[in-house]
Design a protein around this motif. Structure first.
Motif, PDB file in Angstrom:
ATOM      1  N   SER A 100       0.826  -1.211   0.000  1.00  0.00           N
ATOM      2  CA  SER A 100       0.000   0.000   0.000  1.00  0.00           C
ATOM      3  C   SER A 100       0.860   1.261   0.000  1.00  0.00           C
ATOM      4  N   GLY A 140     -12.135  -0.459  -5.383  1.00  0.00           N
ATOM      5  CA  GLY A 140     -13.458   0.112  -5.575  1.00  0.00           C
ATOM      6  C   GLY A 140     -14.627  -0.841  -5.483  1.00  0.00           C
ATOM      7  N   TYR A 182     -11.241   0.283  -0.881  1.00  0.00           N
ATOM      8  CA  TYR A 182     -10.803   1.654  -1.129  1.00  0.00           C
ATOM      9  C   TYR A 182      -9.899   1.802  -2.359  1.00  0.00           C
ATOM     10  N   ILE A 183      -9.155   0.782  -2.703  1.00  0.00           N
ATOM     11  CA  ILE A 183      -8.231   0.901  -3.831  1.00  0.00           C
ATOM     12  C   ILE A 183      -8.813   0.284  -5.105  1.00  0.00           C
ATOM     13  N   GLN A 226     -17.612  -2.234  -3.635  1.00  0.00           N
ATOM     14  CA  GLN A 226     -18.414  -1.749  -2.529  1.00  0.00           C
ATOM     15  C   GLN A 226     -18.908  -2.837  -1.582  1.00  0.00           C
ATOM     16  N   ILE A 247      -3.899   4.645   2.289  1.00  0.00           N
ATOM     17  CA  ILE A 247      -4.761   5.007   1.159  1.00  0.00           C
ATOM     18  C   ILE A 247      -4.401   6.389   0.620  1.00  0.00           C
ATOM     19  N   GLN A 248      -3.841   7.245   1.466  1.00  0.00           N
ATOM     20  CA  GLN A 248      -3.288   8.531   1.058  1.00  0.00           C
ATOM     21  C   GLN A 248      -1.939   8.734   1.748  1.00  0.00           C
ATOM     22  N   LYS A 291     -19.304   6.276   3.351  1.00  0.00           N
ATOM     23  CA  LYS A 291     -18.598   5.334   2.486  1.00  0.00           C
ATOM     24  C   LYS A 291     -17.869   6.047   1.348  1.00  0.00           C
ATOM     25  N   LYS A 292     -18.307   7.269   1.039  1.00  0.00           N
ATOM     26  CA  LYS A 292     -17.661   8.034  -0.028  1.00  0.00           C
ATOM     27  C   LYS A 292     -16.372   8.715   0.444  1.00  0.00           C
ATOM     28  N   LEU A 293     -16.173   8.792   1.757  1.00  0.00           N
ATOM     29  CA  LEU A 293     -14.956   9.414   2.286  1.00  0.00           C
ATOM     30  C   LEU A 293     -13.732   8.570   1.942  1.00  0.00           C
ATOM     31  N   LYS A 294     -12.616   9.265   1.772  1.00  0.00           N
ATOM     32  CA  LYS A 294     -11.365   8.568   1.483  1.00  0.00           C
ATOM     33  C   LYS A 294     -10.403   8.774   2.651  1.00  0.00           C
TER      34      LYS A 294
END
Length: 434
Positions: free
Chosen positions: A183, A421, A418-419, A423, A261-262, A392-395
């Protein structure tokens, strides 16, 4: 002609001196006579050359007979003395070295104290009502690369802007480390370092081009690092991280049960000694709230307000190289070494939050709680976020699988959700453990 009465009395007083003065004069003349005789007869008044020579020869003959017997013993004694001097010399060298190190530490402490005084001790003018702001950011220490020159060379190449991610790992957590590294690499993060605690992790890092560091041998730390579980290994970080901070580097400590993730360095404030993610599951528990305690026996005074906050997670926190942050590491490491049943996360929070009181000096450390949605624990994810279409749309920046035992499976699900996609990646998991 008779002398004047005055002169006669003066003369008489000179002639009739005290008895003590005559003794002193006699001693003086005796010493003087002795010196003259010593100069004229240096070998004595009764010197006899032949007699003295015969005595000297006879004495020499006696000494010749005893010299051969005593020479070996004298040599042995001299050797012992030489060895003693050598040992003493080595001991003095060690003492000099220790004194130099202590002097260097004192000088550095003095310099740091001066910086602290400059930073927080200067008198300040108070502005208008509502504009007064206290000092929040402590000054950083003077870097000292001599504490670990080998590590210093590694950090020069690895760090960006003097900061990096650090994780400790042994072979027991290798599968999770693989997800952790993957990651990080996908985000293009280069300033990270794995502290390899055994040969299996060293081999893994070499095979996968992962930046790693191995410590110098230490019997106590090595035994824990190679065979210890999560809690035992977690306690080592407070010892190991100190060297990073002493050399002037900021450290983002990360357990391996975390998915990135970021890039976290884009979301850190750097305004406190410690920034940490929370184990809180909502805004109240993460950031603090007032809790009312009820004691009916007190009647009118039955209600007492208390302050509550969920603990900081000791598996993900950012430390700036300040005296307060280093003191925190020192305190936690010292307590863990003397309290065999202590949990590192509990001790970490006690030292962070307990105030000074009689018999105890609290730690004067500034702290910041990380955003609970950006630096997310797995309780927040599985109990709240995955059940809310908007959340759920938050990153998030990272997800820490700290509340669940099936860590590896949930880490992979985080990657898929998250990576990749998908759901429905979390649908098969319960909120907690079965």
């Amino acid at each position: 002609m008779a002398a004047p009465i005055g002169r006669r009395s003066s003369y008489a007083s000179q002639v009739l001196r005290p008895r003590g003065s005559r003794i002193v004069v006699a001693i003086f003349f005796g010493i003087l006579l002795g010196c003259i005789l010593a100069a004229l007869y240096p070998r004595g008044l009764f010197y006899s050359g032949s007699h003295f020579q015969s005595r000297r020869l006879s004495k020499s003959n006696l000494q010749i007979g005893s010299t051969s017997c005593e020479s070996t013993e004298i040599v042995n004694i001299l050797k012992l003395h030489i060895q003693d001097f050598s040992n003493t010399n080595e001991e003095l060298k060690k003492q000099i070295k220790d004194l130099k190190e202590k002097l260097q530490a004192v000088e550095q402490t003095n310099s740091q104290a001066e910086q602290q005084v400059v930073g927080v001790g200067e008198p300040q003018k108070v502005g208008p009502f509502g504009t007064v702001k206290g000092i929040r950011t402590n000054p950083t220490i003077i870097p000292n690369e001599s504490v670990n020159p080998r590590l210093a060379k590694i950090l020069e190449k690895v760090t960006i802007k003097n900061e990096l991610i650090v994780s400790l790992a042994n072979s027991k957590v290798k599968p999770m480390l693989e997800v952790w590294v993957s990651s990080i690499k996908k985000l293009g993060i280069h300033n990270y370092l794995v502290v390899a605690l055994d040969d299996g992790i060293v081999d893994f890092c070499k095979e996968n081009r992962v930046q790693f560091y191995t410590r110098d041998p230490d019997e106590d730390i090595d035994s824990v690092g190679k065979t210890g579980g999560n809690h035992e290994v977690s306690g080592l970080k407070f010892i190991i991280l100190k060297e990073f901070l002493q050399m002037g580097y900021s450290v983002l400590l990360s357990d391996v049960d975390i998915v990135y993730i970021q890039n976290p360095f884009e979301h850190i404030y750097r305004d406190s000694d410690v920034e940490s993610m929370s184990d809180g599951h909502d805004s109240m528990t993460a950031y603090g709230y007032t809790d009312v305690f009820d004691d009916p026996a007190m009647g009118w005074a039955r209600y007492v307000h208390t302050m509550r906050i969920w603990v900081y997670n000791s598996g993900f926190f950012y430390l700036r190289p300040t005296l307060a942050a280093i003191e925190l590491l020192d305190r936690v490491a010292d307590r863990l070494s003397h309290e065999p049943y202590a949990w590192d996360q509990a001790v970490f929070n006690e030292e962070l939050f307990f105030p000074s009181y009689p018999g105890y000096i609290g730690l004067h450390v500034s702290k910041r709680t990380m955003d609970r949605y950006l630096f997310m624990n797995s309780k927040v994810l599985f109990k709240e976020v995955r059940k809310d279409d908007d959340l759920k749309k938050l990153k998030p920046v990272i997800v820490h699988v700290n509340y669940n035992p099936d860590k590896l499976l949930r880490m992979k699900a985080v990657v898929v959700f998250y990576i990749n996609g998908k759901q429905d990646a979390f649908d098969l998991f319960p909120d907690g453990s079965d």
